[in-house]
Design a protein around this motif. Structure first.
Motif, PDB file in Angstrom:
ATOM      1  N   GLU A 155      -5.198  28.464  88.110  1.00 53.89           N
ATOM      2  CA  GLU A 155      -5.407  27.547  86.986  1.00 53.89           C
ATOM      3  C   GLU A 155      -4.616  29.074  86.166  1.00 53.89           C
ATOM      4  N   ALA A 179      -0.850  28.855  84.081  1.00 54.91           N
ATOM      5  CA  ALA A 179      -0.237  28.590  82.794  1.00 54.91           C
ATOM      6  C   ALA A 179       0.599  30.606  82.580  1.00 54.91           C
ATOM      7  N   ALA A 196       5.159  29.951  81.890  1.00 53.09           N
ATOM      8  CA  ALA A 196       4.513  29.474  80.001  1.00 53.09           C
ATOM      9  C   ALA A 196       6.334  30.511  79.521  1.00 53.09           C
ATOM     10  N   HIS A 224       3.344  32.893  74.088  1.00 55.17           N
ATOM     11  CA  HIS A 224       2.364  31.133  75.089  1.00 55.17           C
ATOM     12  C   HIS A 224       1.846  31.379  75.595  1.00 55.17           C
ATOM     13  N   ALA A 225       2.376  32.224  77.288  1.00 56.07           N
ATOM     14  CA  ALA A 225       1.339  32.386  78.376  1.00 56.07           C
ATOM     15  C   ALA A 225      -0.544  33.357  77.895  1.00 56.07           C
ATOM     16  N   GLY A 264      -2.603  30.031  76.217  1.00 54.00           N
ATOM     17  CA  GLY A 264      -2.533  29.311  77.297  1.00 54.00           C
ATOM     18  C   GLY A 264      -4.378  30.073  78.341  1.00 54.00           C
ATOM     19  N   LEU A 265      -3.931  31.436  78.185  1.00 54.11           N
ATOM     20  CA  LEU A 265      -5.586  32.297  78.991  1.00 54.11           C
ATOM     21  C   LEU A 265      -6.450  32.799  78.023  1.00 54.11           C
ATOM     22  N   SER A 303      -9.191  30.814  79.848  1.00 50.95           N
ATOM     23  CA  SER A 303     -10.189  30.383  80.679  1.00 50.95           C
ATOM     24  C   SER A 303     -10.439  31.879  80.957  1.00 50.95           C
TER      25      SER A 303
END
Length: 225
Positions: free
Chosen positions: A48, A52, A56, A61-62, A65-66, A69
């Motif tokens: 995942e 992500a 990105a 954005h990366a 998104g992390l 996680s």
């Protein structure tokens, strides 16, 4: 044979041997279940996080998104992004002049990689120790039980199968108990070691890709915001 008779008729040493073997067996199965579940969860989280990150549109954005996680890839990516931000913020100071961005990123990612690999090794030493010592603990219980059976024969002054069959049988159960604790530990150790080796290779590949991408980003002069 009813193993409970060992606790009812055995002496303190034989009971202690069986208690140690039971503890080893419980600990082995606990580690098998916990480490097995952790490995499956880490693999899923890594997939995942990888999706992500590379999916990105930019590093901002990366990074967003992390945030949630908990996978190893996410930890490496966060460490790399944080290192690049730190270097860029100190570019005009002593930190930025002490080394290049390549070396700084390499050290940060390598440190995070070492920490993730060390976490993977948790419990493996215990399984290896149980797998190597449990048979000998069981063998000691067997020898101790046979010794007491022979002492009973000497005190009785005559050989009686009925008198020694029970004690010797209970003693031999210790060997079986030692093997029952050792075999799962050895199999689990081998399986987890192989899984760790595969995951370490995947982490290493990801770390190299991450380093290259961050280095390219820093070279473009855009920075990570």
């Amino acid at each position: 044979m009813n193993v409970l008779t060992v606790f009812q008729q055995g002496d303190a040493v034989l009971i202690a041997v069986f208690m140690i073997l039971i503890l080893m067996s419980v600990l082995t199965w606990y580690l098998i279940i916990v480490r097995g579940a952790q490995t499956l969860c880490l693999r899923r989280a890594n997939r995942e996080a990888e999706g992500a990150l590379w999916g990105a549109s930019d590093w901002s954005h990366a990074e967003a998104g992390l945030q949630t996680s908990k996978g190893q890839f996410a930890n490496l990516a966060r460490a790399g992004i944080a290192a690049l931000k730190q270097y860029q913020s100190q570019a005009g100071r002593a930190l930025g002049q002490a080394c290049g961005v390549d070396e700084f990123l390499t050290r940060a990612i390598r440190k995070a990689l070492s920490q993730e690999i060390a976490r993977q090794e948790s419990g493996l030493t215990v399984l290896a120790s149980i797998g190597s010592t449990a048979p000998f603990v069981g063998l000691f219980g067997t020898v101790w039980g046979i010794y007491h059976a022979l002492v009973n024969i000497g005190q009785a002054g005559q050989m009686s199968i009925g008198a020694v069959a029970g004690p010797i049988g209970e003693a031999l159960v210790a060997t079986a108990a030692g093997l029952a604790a050792a075999i799962p530990a050895v199999l689990a150790y081998n399986a987890l070691t192989r899984a760790q080796r595969v995951m370490s290779q995947e982490l290493d590949y990801f770390a190299h890709d991450l380093h290259a991408q961050l280095l390219t980003q820093s070279g473009e002069g855009h920075g990570v915001r």
